[in-house]
Enzyme design. Structure first.
Site, PDB file in Angstrom:
ATOM      1  N   CYS A   1       0.871  -1.188   0.000  1.00  9.35           N
ATOM      2  CA  CYS A   1       0.000   0.000   0.000  1.00  9.35           C
ATOM      3  C   CYS A   1       0.900   1.227   0.000  1.00  9.35           C
ATOM      4  O   CYS A   1       2.013   1.182  -0.519  1.00  9.35           O
ATOM      5  CB  CYS A   1      -0.965  -0.019   1.179  1.00  9.35           C
ATOM      6  SG  CYS A   1      -0.146  -0.057   2.787  1.00  9.35           S
ATOM      7  N   VAL A   2       0.473   2.304   0.595  1.00  7.80           N
ATOM      8  CA  VAL A   2       1.243   3.553   0.545  1.00  7.80           C
ATOM      9  C   VAL A   2       2.536   3.471   1.344  1.00  7.80           C
ATOM     10  O   VAL A   2       3.566   4.013   0.943  1.00  7.80           O
ATOM     11  CB  VAL A   2       0.389   4.729   1.065  1.00  7.80           C
ATOM     12  CG1 VAL A   2       1.181   6.029   1.046  1.00  7.80           C
ATOM     13  CG2 VAL A   2      -0.861   4.873   0.205  1.00  7.80           C
TER      14      VAL A   2
END
Length: 472
Positions: free
Chosen positions: A27-28
């Protein structure tokens, strides 16, 4: 050789090798692993890697916090491991094999609201701005609002309600769409179902108590009340899951050559009828009961106790994933009472965790390696993203985490005691003040100050008692 090649090789070894990886994505800020056997992962060695800010297990996934360079790390890991990455949705699907029933339910709840958060944030900011220009008497010696003096701002105030109404009154449309998308059902059917819950021809659910007469659909042998579920969360969730499950089951038994016609018809019409006869009234009662109990706790003579407990335990709830259930409660409170006192406490908890990290930065101010981890973690915390701080710093030392919990509890007591309410959810950390009702902003600012100062001071005190010395 790429920047993270060596560390990627080490991570592969410490994670238990390629054969222990069922799925991997990112993810981020985090690498997300679904492991066949989590006991094979050597957490201490993984967390000792220079690029790793921390690890934790949540929703059936073993997550390794890397930070902003996670995509580069992920690419190097994929190259050295030979493991093909999958989408986040596919990883979540694989992770469910490691989850119990409660964890699966919470994962579903989180996945429903995640796509809606950007709109909810915008809606909260819009409502806050409208309150500032339309409700607070700032002009002519405190006798008139901005909209009363300037026609332009009066027009802006009226125009912005178009967006605010679309986001909150028609929230069930977003919920039923999100459920359909998540479960692989036909998304337009989810949208249509949501529209049938908020149609203008329906009596607004909040107007039922004062209505002289409730309109009905008269089928001769039975009547169904024409009540809408504007801004309602639970009726939309129940209806959305019924539609998606019914459609998916029908797809399995209806021949493909007539599926396009038969499945939408047999899925949508019964669901809409069930939603208005059973699910809507049931969901309304459940939602009202939950919000009434929470609201009573927040406004009773024991509100300080409720606030202190919630403020203290919210950060541990984040670790377990149980914090996702507060989204539905917050939205129910907003719909029923025009605001929520829970979200301000969540924003304060974010700030408190960041302040504990700030104290660790001070204690280790001569340690450049430590600052590389803690400074970005503190910034992200103050902006509402707590994982890097919690898992990379505070839980690593434990006492900063405890200091943040205490500071969060103290700030929560002040917030609830001052009757602070938010217009919306989604705006966390220091920017959380933008979602607060204008008349409560000063009180919330005081609570924010407590959430900054108390964890900072306590972290330093705890560090001295533990004999922690800053590096020189």
């Amino acid at each position: 050789m790429s920047k993270f090649t060596n560390e990627a090789k080490q991570l592969l070894e410490y994670i238990g090798g390629k054969e222990n990886i069922s799925a991997v994505s990112h993810c981020v800020t985090r690498m997300r692993f679904v492991l066949n056997d989590e006991s094979k992962a050597d957490v201490k060695k993984i967390e000792a890697l220079k690029s790793v800010k921390g690890t934790f297990t949540q929703a059936g996934q073993f997550q390794v916090i890397i930070g902003n360079e996670v995509s580069s790390f992920y690419n190097d890991f994929a190259e050295v491991s030979g493991v093909d990455g999958v989408s986040k949705d596919a990883a979540k699907q694989a992770a469910r094999q490691n989850m119990n029933v409660v964890q699966r339910m919470l994962a579903h709840l989180a996945e429903i609201f995640t796509p809606l958060i950007p709109a909810i944030i915008v809606g909260g900011l819009i409502l806050g701005f409208r309150n500032i220009i339309g409700d607070i008497k700032l002009l002519e010696d405190g006798t008139k609002t901005i909209t009363q003096v300037y026609q332009f701002w009066s027009g802006v105030h009226s125009f912005l309600w178009l967006i605010g109404e679309a986001i909150f009154f028609f929230l069930p449309v977003g919920i039923t769409w999100s459920i359909s998308k998540k479960m692989g059902a036909t998304q337009i059917l989810g949208i249509v179902l949501g529209l049938t819950l908020v149609s203008p021809q329906l009596l607004n659910a909040y107007a039922v108590a004062g209505a002289k007469e409730i309109p009905v659909w008269n089928f001769g042998f039975a009547q169904v009340k024409m009540i809408g579920y504007q801004a309602q969360v639970i009726p939309a969730i129940l209806a959305g899951f019924v539609l998606a499950n019914l459609e998916l089951k029908l797809r399995k038994i209806v021949p493909e050559y007539i599926s396009m016609i038969v499945v939408p018809f047999l899925a949508l019409i019964p669901t809409v009828l069930i939603a208005h006869v059973i699910l809507g009234p049931l969901g309304w009662k459940i939602g009202s009961a939950i919000s009434t109990v929470v609201y009573a706790g927040l406004t009773s003579s024991f509100s300080w106790l409720f606030a202190s407990i919630f403020g203290f335990v919210y950060a541990p709830l984040v670790i377990t994933g149980l914090h996702h259930m507060t989204n539905a409660i917050d939205l129910q409170l907003i719909g029923q009472f025009g605001g929520t006192s829970l979200w301000p406490m969540i924003a304060l908890s974010n700030i408190a965790q960041g302040s504990a990290v700030l104290a660790m930065i001070y204690l280790n101010r001569d340690n450049e390696e430590e600052k590389q981890v803690s400074i970005p973690a503190a910034i992200s915390c103050y902006l509402g993203v707590t994982e890097p701080a919690m898992f990379g710093i505070n839980l690593k030392y434990v006492f900063p985490f405890l200091a943040a919990m205490i500071g969060s509890a103290a700030a929560a007591v002040v917030s609830v005691g001052s009757k602070v309410m938010a217009n919306s959810i989604g705006v966390g950390g220091l920017p959380g003040i933008l979602s607060i009702k204008p008349q409560n902003m000063l009180s919330f600012a005081l609570a924010m100050l407590i959430a900054i100062v108390v964890p900072f001071v306590l972290t330093i005190i705890f560090a001295k008692k533990r004999g922690l010395k800053k590096d020189k």
